[in-house]
Design a protein around this motif. Sequence first.
Motif, PDB file in Angstrom:
ATOM      1  N   GLY A   1       0.775  -1.217   0.000  1.00  0.00           N
ATOM      2  CA  GLY A   1       0.000   0.000   0.000  1.00  0.00           C
ATOM      3  C   GLY A   1       0.813   1.277   0.000  1.00  0.00           C
ATOM      4  O   GLY A   1       0.325   2.330  -0.351  1.00  0.00           O
ATOM      5  N   SER A   2       2.068   1.193   0.380  1.00  0.00           N
ATOM      6  CA  SER A   2       2.772   2.435   0.646  1.00  0.00           C
ATOM      7  C   SER A   2       3.627   2.958  -0.503  1.00  0.00           C
ATOM      8  O   SER A   2       4.195   4.009  -0.400  1.00  0.00           O
ATOM      9  CB  SER A   2       3.643   2.253   1.892  1.00  0.00           C
ATOM     10  OG  SER A   2       4.544   1.202   1.649  1.00  0.00           O
ATOM     11  N   HIS A   3       3.734   2.229  -1.583  1.00  0.00           N
ATOM     12  CA  HIS A   3       4.610   2.690  -2.661  1.00  0.00           C
ATOM     13  C   HIS A   3       3.876   2.872  -3.970  1.00  0.00           C
ATOM     14  O   HIS A   3       4.395   2.584  -5.023  1.00  0.00           O
ATOM     15  CB  HIS A   3       5.761   1.687  -2.863  1.00  0.00           C
ATOM     16  CG  HIS A   3       6.670   1.616  -1.689  1.00  0.00           C
ATOM     17  ND1 HIS A   3       7.628   2.559  -1.437  1.00  0.00           N
ATOM     18  CD2 HIS A   3       6.750   0.731  -0.675  1.00  0.00           C
ATOM     19  CE1 HIS A   3       8.285   2.243  -0.325  1.00  0.00           C
ATOM     20  NE2 HIS A   3       7.759   1.139   0.157  1.00  0.00           N
ATOM     21  N   VAL A   4       2.641   3.259  -3.889  1.00  0.00           N
ATOM     22  CA  VAL A   4       1.873   3.343  -5.120  1.00  0.00           C
ATOM     23  C   VAL A   4       1.384   4.758  -5.352  1.00  0.00           C
ATOM     24  O   VAL A   4       0.357   4.991  -5.945  1.00  0.00           O
ATOM     25  CB  VAL A   4       0.682   2.359  -5.108  1.00  0.00           C
ATOM     26  CG1 VAL A   4       1.187   0.957  -5.213  1.00  0.00           C
ATOM     27  CG2 VAL A   4      -0.173   2.552  -3.892  1.00  0.00           C
TER      28      VAL A   4
ATOM     29  N   ALA B   1      -3.806   4.070  -3.447  1.00  0.00           N
ATOM     30  CA  ALA B   1      -2.703   3.850  -2.502  1.00  0.00           C
ATOM     31  C   ALA B   1      -3.188   4.005  -1.072  1.00  0.00           C
ATOM     32  O   ALA B   1      -2.873   3.174  -0.204  1.00  0.00           O
ATOM     33  CB  ALA B   1      -1.583   4.847  -2.790  1.00  0.00           C
ATOM     34  N   GLU B   2      -3.978   5.053  -0.822  1.00  0.00           N
ATOM     35  CA  GLU B   2      -4.449   5.275   0.551  1.00  0.00           C
ATOM     36  C   GLU B   2      -5.477   4.222   0.949  1.00  0.00           C
ATOM     37  O   GLU B   2      -5.509   3.767   2.085  1.00  0.00           O
ATOM     38  CB  GLU B   2      -5.039   6.680   0.671  1.00  0.00           C
ATOM     39  CG  GLU B   2      -3.965   7.760   0.614  1.00  0.00           C
ATOM     40  CD  GLU B   2      -4.537   9.146   0.812  1.00  0.00           C
ATOM     41  OE1 GLU B   2      -4.204   9.774   1.827  1.00  0.00           O
ATOM     42  OE2 GLU B   2      -5.303   9.598  -0.066  1.00  0.00           O
TER      43      GLU B   2
END
Lengths: 321, 111
Positions: free
Chosen positions: A7-10, A45-46
């Motif tokens: 989830g954190s690198h998009v 992403a969030e």
Amino acid sequence: MEQEREGSHVGSHDGSTPAALRLALRTLPRSARAAQASELAAIFAEATAGRGRAAVLREAADVAGHGLRLRVGLGGRGRADGIVAKAAPLAVSLCVGQGVLYVVALVVMLMNQPQFDQLSPSDKVMLVGTVAATAVWLVVLTLLLVGRWGAARVLASAGVLGQAGALAWALPEATGSRSFMVGDSLLPSLFVWVLLLAVPRDMAGPVLGRDRGAAAGIALLSLLPYGLMLVIHYPNEMALAVGFMWVLPMLLALALARRGGTGVAAFGLASVAGLLRFGVPTLASLTSPSAVAAGGVVLVALAAAWRSRSLRAAERRAVGS
Amino acid sequence: MQEPTLLLLTALADEPRHGYALMQEVAEISNGRVRLRTGTLYGALERLQREGMVRVEREEVVDGRARKVYALADPGAVALAEETARLRAVAEEAERRLARRPRPSARGALA
């Protein structure tokens, strides 16, 4: 740990975008992708931060649904979304109404067992399959009336898969017209299923008021020719009437396309399901299945071109205003 | 007005919000019953913008990510107020009729 990475690198539509989202974004038309991909990736992403693979796939599937709707001309300016949202329950109701004929036929045959036994195995499978599909559409209609679109979509998908399986089993052994077998069993269901999937989730709610009346009306209208057949004994003429009566609401909707309300257009769109069941197979038997298929492709291409042109015109008007 | 639209407009009624914040607000307002996904949310916001009910307040970059902040436009506020009044009228009528309903007697309740 891996979930966090998902989830954190998009953040942007770049090399770190998950494969599922990259694939989903490919469903968007090029211009929409250029305009929307960055923000879709940011929301994605969030929404998926710290969540598992299933959640990522669900979100990606939803983005793909958005892209496919744009591809077929929905989601743009104009009334297309509203028309499809109103047409879907009508088309389901029409399927239920038309299916009554098969229910009656099966009941009559089961009451006269030798008559049922005379059917070939493939005809038995097709008849029982179409009756089962009618039951499925009835439950789907009930779910739509109370606003449970998710369950209705799942059930409709299962029903269409079941019908396709029955058809695949029965078609090689078919003794009658294969065009009628495909038309009777699968074409209307496929069309209605696509309509159900095309309705944006935020426009899917309980069917209320006049829309309920329209759903009841279209089911009754589908029963009308069967009733007339009992008193008018011209089988060939009545078969043509049953096959092509649904052209009239479609023509009316086209004639009133510019000034008619959403309801008229939805009624015309739902009528396609009626035409597919008997009209298209009748046309195939009068001409040839390949000619009807070619005609269908031309009609779909014309409709797509018309929709694309009206979308561009709406965009120009919006820019000019 | 379908419920997701009502919830989105409600989520924007007090202050502008970006996409993910709207998802969270809608889930919170509906007690978790309605969860909008990314594509659905974006499609709904696009449609509401076309209808003039929602506008883009500003665009910002947070943690390297570009995102839009949406606000309720005047026609959206009017539509939300009308829908709220309609729902309130229905709720008041329901309460009025429930109050007139004969209460079950103790004996009936025990039966």
